[in-house]
Design a protein around this motif. Structure first.
Motif, PDB file in Angstrom:
ATOM      1  N   ALA A 166     -16.314  68.992 -53.713  1.00 29.82           N
ATOM      2  CA  ALA A 166     -17.375  68.292 -53.716  1.00 29.82           C
ATOM      3  C   ALA A 166     -18.697  69.695 -54.964  1.00 29.82           C
ATOM      4  N   ASN A 167     -18.114  70.662 -54.306  1.00 33.25           N
ATOM      5  CA  ASN A 167     -18.572  71.346 -55.768  1.00 33.25           C
ATOM      6  C   ASN A 167     -18.501  71.439 -56.969  1.00 33.25           C
ATOM      7  N   CYS A 168     -17.369  70.792 -57.001  1.00 29.20           N
ATOM      8  CA  CYS A 168     -16.751  71.096 -58.488  1.00 29.20           C
ATOM      9  C   CYS A 168     -17.200  70.156 -59.098  1.00 29.20           C
ATOM     10  N   THR A 169     -17.885  68.645 -57.990  1.00 29.50           N
ATOM     11  CA  THR A 169     -17.766  67.759 -59.179  1.00 29.50           C
ATOM     12  C   THR A 169     -19.456  67.738 -59.628  1.00 29.50           C
ATOM     13  N   MET A 170     -20.038  69.222 -58.306  1.00 27.36           N
ATOM     14  CA  MET A 170     -21.566  68.952 -59.139  1.00 27.36           C
ATOM     15  C   MET A 170     -21.346  69.747 -60.748  1.00 27.36           C
ATOM     16  N   VAL A 171     -20.094  70.262 -60.976  1.00 26.18           N
ATOM     17  CA  VAL A 171     -20.040  71.045 -62.433  1.00 26.18           C
ATOM     18  C   VAL A 171     -19.694  69.107 -63.724  1.00 26.18           C
ATOM     19  N   CYS A 172     -19.431  68.324 -62.997  1.00 29.62           N
ATOM     20  CA  CYS A 172     -19.266  67.307 -64.303  1.00 29.62           C
ATOM     21  C   CYS A 172     -21.129  66.802 -64.090  1.00 29.62           C
ATOM     22  N   VAL A 173     -21.895  67.076 -63.398  1.00 34.10           N
ATOM     23  CA  VAL A 173     -23.907  66.951 -62.416  1.00 34.10           C
ATOM     24  C   VAL A 173     -24.042  67.527 -64.051  1.00 34.10           C
ATOM     25  N   TYR A 174     -23.920  69.196 -64.442  1.00 33.70           N
ATOM     26  CA  TYR A 174     -24.513  69.381 -65.375  1.00 33.70           C
ATOM     27  C   TYR A 174     -23.686  69.744 -66.748  1.00 33.70           C
ATOM     28  N   MET A 175     -22.372  69.084 -66.751  1.00 40.29           N
ATOM     29  CA  MET A 175     -22.545  68.358 -67.987  1.00 40.29           C
ATOM     30  C   MET A 175     -22.786  67.131 -68.417  1.00 40.29           C
ATOM     31  N   SER A 176     -22.957  66.329 -67.243  1.00 38.08           N
ATOM     32  CA  SER A 176     -23.743  65.214 -68.026  1.00 38.08           C
ATOM     33  C   SER A 176     -24.850  65.875 -68.441  1.00 38.08           C
ATOM     34  N   ILE A 177     -25.677  66.164 -67.948  1.00 36.39           N
ATOM     35  CA  ILE A 177     -27.296  67.179 -68.355  1.00 36.39           C
ATOM     36  C   ILE A 177     -27.270  67.678 -69.924  1.00 36.39           C
ATOM     37  N   ILE A 178     -26.134  67.849 -69.857  1.00 39.34           N
ATOM     38  CA  ILE A 178     -25.551  69.070 -71.113  1.00 39.34           C
ATOM     39  C   ILE A 178     -25.633  67.902 -72.697  1.00 39.34           C
TER      40      ILE A 178
END
Length: 209
Positions: A149-161
């Motif tokens: 789940a924490n690793c999936t959160m990285v995808c959220v950060y990349m989407s925000i960028i």
């Protein structure tokens, strides 16, 4: 035990959905990124394809820990992690070189509209996945699922960028912002690649904590 079996099925289903979503996101993003000459969107889509390889390892992990919660990472997962790590490093190299070239030549995308649309969709879906995976992980008291789940959160950060760089360019047409956004994506891709190799060498669940 019956409840645990149901929760593991949900966790496996979330892993499969993540794989299918990343395939679709990768195809659409790379195509539109190429057509619109948006390196950030193209790089975002390329990252999605790499996440598919990672997702296969995660789906396999869930099956493994369902059978034996105390089992260690096996050869399939370690191989998937190494392949994913190599792919991330190749992607980073390509994105950084192309970003520098685009800045040097003053290249600008035709539009970043689809980058805005895709990033918003990705943020919503990935955030729902994070919440759901954390809920299942907490109910199972499973460190590996919580780590995923924490690793999936990285995808959220990349989407925000992607959203910020695409949105700023679409609104203000600021030169180089697409390339700068691509470098931001490269940073997270590099971190993911490094974490993959670290996990492949050990039994740590995730370095994304």
């Amino acid at each position: 035990m019956a409840d645990n079996k149901k929760l593991y099925k949900i966790a496996f289903g979330l892993a499969i959905f993540t794989i299918i979503y990343n395939i679709a996101e990768g195809i659409i993003s790379t195509y539109l990124g190429f057509e619109d000459e948006s390196l950030a969107l193209f790089g975002f889509g390329s990252d999605s394809f790499i996440e598919v390889i990672s997702g296969l390892g995660i789906a396999h992990m869930i099956v493994r820990i369902q059978k034996n919660p105390n089992s260690k990472r096996d050869n399939f997962e370690r191989t998937a992690l190494k392949i994913t790590g190599i792919a991330f490093y190749i992607l980073v190299f390509g994105l950084v070189v192309t970003s520098i070239y685009n800045i040097w030549t003053g290249h600008k995308p035709l539009t970043t509209f689809w980058g805005v649309v895709i990033s918003i969709i990705s943020i919503l879906i990935m955030w729902i996945l994070v919440i759901w995976k954390r809920k299942v992980g907490n109910q199972l008291n499973s460190v590996p699922i919580l780590a995923d789940a924490n690793c999936t959160m990285v995808c959220v950060y990349m989407s925000i960028i992607l959203l910020v760089s695409s949105g700023v360019y679409e609104l203000f047409n600021i030169p180089y912002i697409d390339s700068i956004g691509t470098l931001g994506l490269s940073y997270f891709a590099f971190k993911e690649g490094r974490e993959c190799f670290e996990k492949a060498k050990s039994d740590k669940n995730c370095c994304c904590d």
